[in-house]
Design an enzyme around this catalytic site. Structure first.
Site, PDB file in Angstrom:
ATOM      1  N   ASP A  13       1.035  -1.680   0.204  1.00 58.80           N
ATOM      2  CA  ASP A  13       0.074   0.219  -0.115  1.00 58.80           C
ATOM      3  C   ASP A  13       1.275   1.534   0.270  1.00 58.80           C
ATOM      4  O   ASP A  13       0.232   2.259   0.730  1.00 58.80           O
ATOM      5  CB  ASP A  13      -0.830   0.049   0.940  1.00 58.80           C
ATOM      6  CG  ASP A  13      -2.034  -1.521   1.266  1.00 58.80           C
ATOM      7  OD1 ASP A  13      -2.414  -1.843   0.070  1.00 58.80           O
ATOM      8  OD2 ASP A  13      -2.021  -1.897   2.688  1.00 58.80           O
ATOM      9  N   LYS A  16       2.275   1.837  -4.836  1.00 59.90           N
ATOM     10  CA  LYS A  16       3.084   2.034  -6.292  1.00 59.90           C
ATOM     11  C   LYS A  16       1.914   2.480  -7.902  1.00 59.90           C
ATOM     12  O   LYS A  16       2.903   2.309  -8.872  1.00 59.90           O
ATOM     13  CB  LYS A  16       3.056   0.670  -6.538  1.00 59.90           C
ATOM     14  CG  LYS A  16       4.491   0.319  -5.046  1.00 59.90           C
ATOM     15  CD  LYS A  16       4.845  -1.889  -5.051  1.00 59.90           C
ATOM     16  CE  LYS A  16       3.320  -2.265  -4.390  1.00 59.90           C
ATOM     17  NZ  LYS A  16       2.392  -2.205  -3.541  1.00 59.90           N
ATOM     18  N   GLY A  40      -3.954  -4.183  -4.664  1.00 62.77           N
ATOM     19  CA  GLY A  40      -5.657  -3.197  -5.091  1.00 62.77           C
ATOM     20  C   GLY A  40      -4.191  -1.711  -5.361  1.00 62.77           C
ATOM     21  O   GLY A  40      -4.195  -1.399  -4.633  1.00 62.77           O
ATOM     22  N   HIS A  41      -4.840  -1.756  -6.949  1.00 64.39           N
ATOM     23  CA  HIS A  41      -3.991  -0.293  -6.708  1.00 64.39           C
ATOM     24  C   HIS A  41      -4.774   0.542  -7.426  1.00 64.39           C
ATOM     25  O   HIS A  41      -5.859   0.349  -8.305  1.00 64.39           O
ATOM     26  CB  HIS A  41      -3.497  -0.006  -7.868  1.00 64.39           C
ATOM     27  CG  HIS A  41      -2.329  -1.353  -8.323  1.00 64.39           C
ATOM     28  ND1 HIS A  41      -0.858  -1.699  -7.928  1.00 64.39           N
ATOM     29  CD2 HIS A  41      -1.476  -2.131  -9.215  1.00 64.39           C
ATOM     30  CE1 HIS A  41      -0.688  -2.221  -7.251  1.00 64.39           C
ATOM     31  NE2 HIS A  41      -0.568  -2.911  -8.026  1.00 64.39           N
ATOM     32  N   GLN A 224       2.260  -6.069  -3.031  1.00 62.09           N
ATOM     33  CA  GLN A 224       2.407  -5.930  -2.240  1.00 62.09           C
ATOM     34  C   GLN A 224       3.666  -5.372  -1.735  1.00 62.09           C
ATOM     35  O   GLN A 224       4.008  -4.209  -2.234  1.00 62.09           O
ATOM     36  CB  GLN A 224       2.649  -7.582  -1.105  1.00 62.09           C
ATOM     37  CG  GLN A 224       0.840  -8.229  -0.800  1.00 62.09           C
ATOM     38  CD  GLN A 224       0.679  -8.554  -2.267  1.00 62.09           C
ATOM     39  OE1 GLN A 224       1.492  -9.384  -2.532  1.00 62.09           O
ATOM     40  NE2 GLN A 224      -0.371  -8.742  -2.926  1.00 62.09           N
TER      41      GLN A 224
HETATM   42  P1  IMP Z   1      -2.879 -13.001   1.404  1.00 65.53           P
HETATM   43  O1  IMP Z   1      -1.685 -12.401   0.329  1.00 65.53           O
HETATM   44  O2  IMP Z   1      -4.124 -12.505   1.608  1.00 65.53           O
HETATM   45  O3  IMP Z   1      -1.879 -14.241   2.296  1.00 65.53           O
HETATM   46  O4  IMP Z   1      -2.574 -11.790   3.068  1.00 65.53           O
HETATM   47  C1  IMP Z   1      -1.394 -11.990   3.965  1.00 65.53           C
HETATM   48  C2  IMP Z   1      -1.060 -10.986   4.305  1.00 65.53           C
HETATM   49  O5  IMP Z   1      -0.337  -9.654   3.655  1.00 65.53           O
HETATM   50  C3  IMP Z   1      -2.252 -10.080   5.140  1.00 65.53           C
HETATM   51  O6  IMP Z   1      -1.700  -9.545   6.353  1.00 65.53           O
HETATM   52  C4  IMP Z   1      -3.023  -8.848   3.830  1.00 65.53           C
HETATM   53  O7  IMP Z   1      -3.577  -7.726   4.549  1.00 65.53           O
HETATM   54  C5  IMP Z   1      -1.338  -9.043   3.358  1.00 65.53           C
HETATM   55  N1  IMP Z   1      -1.616  -7.947   2.255  1.00 65.53           N
HETATM   56  C6  IMP Z   1      -1.364  -9.012   0.741  1.00 65.53           C
HETATM   57  N2  IMP Z   1      -1.593  -8.115  -0.432  1.00 65.53           N
HETATM   58  C7  IMP Z   1      -1.786  -7.115  -0.129  1.00 65.53           C
HETATM   59  C8  IMP Z   1      -1.520  -5.288  -0.266  1.00 65.53           C
HETATM   60  O8  IMP Z   1      -1.609  -5.548  -1.903  1.00 65.53           O
HETATM   61  N3  IMP Z   1      -1.452  -4.553   0.755  1.00 65.53           N
HETATM   62  C9  IMP Z   1      -1.223  -4.831   1.998  1.00 65.53           C
HETATM   63  N4  IMP Z   1      -1.209  -6.271   2.580  1.00 65.53           N
HETATM   64  C10 IMP Z   1      -1.249  -7.589   2.175  1.00 65.53           C
END
Ligand code: IMP
Length: 429
Positions: A13, A16, A40-41, A224
């Site tokens: 977040d 990017k 999510g962008h 991420q």
């Molecule tokens: P997962 O990727 O859905 O398995 O989630 C694992 C961890 O990564 C959790 O704490 C999510 O909130 C975090 N996470 C996954 N994708 C994002 C992102 O795009 N931005 C911020 N945190 C993320």
């Protein structure tokens, strides 16, 4: 010729999407190399908001976008995204979007397992996005995954689904007391996706090789952030893929010599969604101020993001892990109005300074941030377009970040719009 990787330096977040969108103007191809629709962008173009979860942000610049083998794709979500962008006047056909035949598919049972597992964890959830990302990468590693190559082979796909569903159903019903999944329904549903997505599927690695030989420039778009990396992040509070720049190569099928620069995106403060330690977290009204002013809600799940001061330990870790060549700082405008700003320059553990980011989360949880205070600024900066026009205190804040990280800040973002950016050095030029 330049081929640039963009990665998040914190916990995701970092903004990017905006920087990728901005730099994509100078690239010919934009490639996603890991993650899935957990990302999510949010993009704002001419005041209009777009959220891309899977399709690389470069699509809005009319660039060829590629989804590399390192990504995991939920075909239903991808088709929805193609439709909503097309409805908004951004047509997406095989000329614009290419998907690797080695990309793994998110299947309905992956989402069920993700939800069931989180529900069973009670109070100690990981806080996943619930999109089935972890279970899909698990199946990839255990050789139970299904890729686009298999999806396009009707017979092979049905065989794979039938044998996998048998095992998944045992797990879902016996361990989680969930309802079983119907293999036939999945085969039917995915047959439709296969038909619609077949024209997009290709050998991304080979297409990239050809394009690079022709002198085309590539932007590798990370999702991420570094500290959500499966190996280098705050394990187990991480995502299931390697988010660091090295994975741009594995996740798209290019060699390391292809990469000419790595830009780390850093938010002017720190945020985190989901669980896990966060040494510079602000649990006071300053944290609320940043959360409100920065509208810090997840683009994918809508969850409130935890906010804190900028953490240099994280940034230096990211600089090393990614081999950063420069930084792009985002949301600098959000800090306007605070009298004093703090930068976390190190951690203290059991009364002793700790310069490195610890692997043991119990140690990280017990680390106390060491802060350096700087003057804030009260002027509004979203309309500033030149470095010299920023308030003195803002420039001092930026200078201090450069000194502490030993990296140049090449790009400064002072608002969500493309225009609200000061580009000191464009990595593609
Ligand atoms: P997962 O990727 O859905 O398995 O989630 C694992 C961890 O990564 C959790 O704490 C999510 O909130 C975090 N996470 C996954 N994708 C994002 C992102 O795009 N931005 C911020 N945190 C993320």
């Amino acid at each position: 010729m330049a081929n640039i990787v963009i990665v998040g330096t914190q916990w995701g977040d970092e903004g990017k999407g905006k920087i990728v969108d901005l730099l994509a103007e100078h690239a010919d191809i934009v490639v996603r190399f890991q993650g899935g629709n957990n990302a999510g962008h949010t993009l704002v173009i001419n005041g209009k908001k777009f959220i891309c979860h899977l399709i690389p942000s470069g699509i809005l610049q009319g660039k060829v976008c590629m989804i590399g083998n390192g990504v995991v794709v939920d075909p239903e979500v991808l088709l929805q995204e193609i439709k909503s962008l097309s409805d908004a006047g951004i047509p997406i056909g095989p000329q614009q979007l290419r998907i690797s035949d080695k990309t793994h598919l998110i299947m309905p049972y992956h989402k069920c397992i993700d939800h069931a597992r989180e529900a069973r964890k009670g109070g100690v959830k990981l806080g996943t996005t619930g999109r089935g990302i972890g279970p899909t990468y698990e199946d990839k590693a255990s050789r139970h995954g299904i890729r686009f190559a298999e999806l396009l082979d009707e017979v092979l796909f049905a065989e794979r689904v039938e044998s996998i569903v048998e095992e998944k159903n045992f797990y879902l019903t016996h361990f989680f007391s969930e309802k079983p999944i119907n293999a036939g329904a999945i085969i039917e549903e995915y047959r439709v996706y296969a038909k619609r997505l077949a024209p997009f599927v290709t050998n991304v690695s080979a297409e990239l090789e050809e394009a690079i030989k022709e002198g085309k420039q590539v932007l590798f778009e990370g999702a991420q952030g570094t500290h959500l990396d499966i190996d280098h992040g705050t394990y187990p509070y991480v995502t299931s893929s390697n988010t660091v720049a090295g994975n741009a190569c594995c996740g798209s099928g290019v060699g390391p010599k292809t990469i000419t620069g790595v830009i780390g995106i850093v938010k002017a403060y720190t945020t985190r969604v989901g669980m896990g330690p966060f040494p510079s977290e602000l649990l006071d009204e300053t944290g609320d101020f940043i959360q409100n002013k920065g509208a810090e809600f997840g683009a994918t799940t809508g969850r409130r993001r935890r906010c804190g001061w900028l953490d240099i330990v994280l940034l230096k870790n990211a600089a090393r892990l990614n081999g950063l060549t420069g930084l792009a700082i985002t949301k600098l405008d959000v800090l306007g109005g605070l009298n004093t700003l703090k930068i976390c320059t190190g951690y203290e553990y059991k009364g002793k300074p700790m310069r490195e980011f610890p692997a043991n989360l119990r140690v990280l949880e017990a680390c106390k941030p060491i802060y350096e205070a700087l003057s804030g600024w009260s002027q509004d900066i979203p309309d500033t377009r030149a470095l010299k026009d920023l308030p003195d205190a803002t420039r001092k804040y930026l200078k201090r970040i450069e000194e502490l990280t030993e990296l140049p800040i090449d790009i400064i973002s002072v608002g969500p719009d493309r225009k609200q950016t000061i580009v000191k050095k464009n990595p593609f030029l």
